[in-house]
Scaffold this active site. Structure first.
Site: not given
Length: 268
Positions: A40, A98
């Site tokens: 991110y 992730h």
């Protein structure tokens, strides 16, 4: 392991002042669960908001995720330590893989070994996975052992209800964390959801979050606006009827909004 708060704040696609403001407002309103990730690019900003919150670290539940390029043995733990430095904390409450690496990527046995090592080293209080299929989850459980995986974080919203994955996780006693609960804002224009919201004198976002929570799914909507964050928090006290639930169930259409080239072959 500290229990994962059922309602949290996602930070995907938020950067800079935007994410600092979102997290600070969330804390002011009473949220304590914040979800971020290496990819991110906002861990440092989340860390800034956490450090400036005035809250004790033990009051906050902080999640981050290890990105694909860091899954190998040489980069895994150094990348986690770098995340902790950015987040201004000695540990995260939850550390996730992730995405599962593809056939040409790091072998699962290697990155799960590193994930476990991060927990053993005290870098993470709990560990889990994200975007894992049922078969991949079974493989992870077989390697790490029962009770070690704190969650499988997957896309869940009215247009992708992911029953096959949710049911499998819950049958194993593994909580599901649902990301993208508002389907990138698509739900706010849905007539069926609008009618349900009107009946309850609530927002459509409240209805969708309440539906997700009622399924036992940990839910992490994101917003930068105080009113929306407050509305998201209010969803925890909204109770839908069985008729409401059936109407929402009928909205299922298997629509993956997050489906990159490296995604696994999804369970149907």
């Amino acid at each position: 392991m500290k229990q994962i708060p059922m309602l949290g704040v996602g930070t995907a696609r938020l950067e800079g002042k935007q994410v600092v403001q979102s997290v600070r407002i969330a804390f002011e309103l009473g949220f304590r669960h914040i979800d971020t990730a290496q990819i991110y690019g906002n861990e440092a900003d989340v860390g800034k908001a956490v450090a400036g919150s005035g809250l004790e670290r033990r009051e906050i539940f902080l999640t981050t995720k290890v990105w694909l390029e860091n899954l190998g043995r040489a980069r895994f733990l150094p990348s986690v330590r770098e995340s902790l430095q950015k987040l201004r904390t000695e540990y995260v409450d939850l550390l996730l893989i992730h995405w599962p690496a593809g056939e040409d990527g790091t072998p699962m046995v290697e990155y799960l070994e590193q994930l476990s090592a991060a927990k053993q080293a005290g870098l993470a209080r709990a560990i889990g996975v994200s975007n894992f299929t049922n078969a991949q989850l079974d493989q992870a459980v077989a390697q790490l052992g029962a009770g070690q995986i704190a969650t499988n974080q997957v896309e869940v919203h009215p247009y992708l209800q992911n029953d096959v994955v949710v049911d499998h996780c819950q049958s194993l006693g593994i909580p599901v964390t649902g990301y993208m609960p508002l389907a990138k804002g698509k739900v706010v224009e849905d007539k069926v959801l609008g009618q349900i919201a009107q009946k309850h004198r609530a927002s459509i976002a409240e209805v969708v979050i309440a539906w997700s929570l009622a399924r036992g799914i940990i839910t992490i909507p994101s917003s930068t606006k105080r009113a929306h964050l407050q509305s998201n928090l209010a969803a925890a006290s909204l109770r839908l009827t069985s008729d409401d639930v059936q109407q929402i169930k009928a909205l299922e259409r298997g629509e993956h909004l997050i489906n990159p080239s490296y995604a696994p072959a999804w369970d149907l």
